[in-house]
Every structure is written in C-alpha cells, then in structure tokens.
Design a protein around this motif. Structure first.
Motif, PDB file in Angstrom:
ATOM      1  N   LYS A 192      32.749 -46.816  12.790  1.00 35.36           N
ATOM      2  CA  LYS A 192      33.466 -47.932  12.172  1.00 35.36           C
ATOM      3  C   LYS A 192      34.052 -48.787  13.273  1.00 35.36           C
ATOM      4  O   LYS A 192      33.341 -49.282  14.119  1.00 35.36           O
ATOM      5  N   GLY A 193      35.368 -48.936  13.368  1.00 35.78           N
ATOM      6  CA  GLY A 193      35.978 -49.761  14.400  1.00 35.78           C
ATOM      7  C   GLY A 193      36.449 -48.974  15.615  1.00 35.78           C
ATOM      8  O   GLY A 193      36.996 -49.545  16.528  1.00 35.78           O
ATOM      9  N   ASP A 194      36.266 -47.661  15.611  1.00 37.03           N
ATOM     10  CA  ASP A 194      36.728 -46.830  16.712  1.00 37.03           C
ATOM     11  C   ASP A 194      35.623 -46.622  17.750  1.00 37.03           C
ATOM     12  O   ASP A 194      34.475 -46.366  17.398  1.00 37.03           O
ATOM     13  N   ILE A 195      36.000 -46.701  19.013  1.00 37.28           N
ATOM     14  CA  ILE A 195      35.087 -46.425  20.112  1.00 37.28           C
ATOM     15  C   ILE A 195      35.740 -45.366  20.989  1.00 37.28           C
ATOM     16  O   ILE A 195      36.887 -45.536  21.413  1.00 37.28           O
ATOM     17  N   ILE A 196      35.021 -44.277  21.236  1.00 36.16           N
ATOM     18  CA  ILE A 196      35.548 -43.187  22.042  1.00 36.16           C
ATOM     19  C   ILE A 196      34.546 -42.862  23.143  1.00 36.16           C
ATOM     20  O   ILE A 196      33.361 -42.679  22.879  1.00 36.16           O
ATOM     21  N   ALA A 197      35.032 -42.777  24.383  1.00 35.08           N
ATOM     22  CA  ALA A 197      34.193 -42.361  25.497  1.00 35.08           C
ATOM     23  C   ALA A 197      34.157 -40.834  25.497  1.00 35.08           C
ATOM     24  O   ALA A 197      35.204 -40.177  25.591  1.00 35.08           O
ATOM     25  N   LEU A 198      32.959 -40.275  25.370  1.00 36.40           N
ATOM     26  CA  LEU A 198      32.827 -38.819  25.294  1.00 36.40           C
ATOM     27  C   LEU A 198      32.793 -38.185  26.680  1.00 36.40           C
ATOM     28  O   LEU A 198      33.138 -37.025  26.834  1.00 36.40           O
TER      29      LEU A 198
END
Length: 78
Positions: A68-74
């Motif tokens: 959705k609107g969340d971006i997470i660097a794994l």
C-alpha cells in the motif's frame, strides 16, 4: 521511469505487495530512517523505515517491500 510513475504503478496493483530495488542515499540524524533512490527513478524517497537487523550505509543496494503506502527496506544485497 520517474518516481510518480513508480507510485502510480504500485497504486494500480490493487494494493498488492511489491518488491523493488533501490540505493540508500542518506540516513537521518537519528538513524531511524533512510532515503532511497528506487531503481529507475531520479528522485529519492525519504523517511523509509528499515528492519532493526539491518544497519544501512549510504550506497547500499537494498530490497524494498512496498505494501500500500508503506515502504520498508528489508536489507542490502550481497
């Protein structure tokens, strides 16, 4: 592909989870967020969260999870 095109592409996926690659361009002063240049874009995304097990460094190539609107660097690619 510009940043706006990437966001439109993500939005048109009916909120499906997507994986992208990017390059870390900066860390915040509190080291709680990073800025990332998503592959194919010319504008960095700011305030990207990252997993606590990852210690970001500028120029790391990272895997990004977009939901959705969340971006997470794994984490970074070896």
């Amino acid at each position: 592909m510009e940043f706006a095109d990437i966001i439109k592409s993500i939005a048109n996926q009916n909120n499906r989870i997507a994986i992208h690659y990017g390059s870390v361009t900066a860390r915040t002063s509190g080291n709680t967020r990073i800025s990332v240049l998503v592959s194919g874009s010319t504008t960095a995304i700011t305030s990207v969260r990252y997993l606590s097990s990852y210690t970001p460094t500028v120029a790391d190539v990272v895997v990004l999870l977009v939901n959705k609107g969340d971006i997470i660097a794994l984490g970074k690619l070896a």
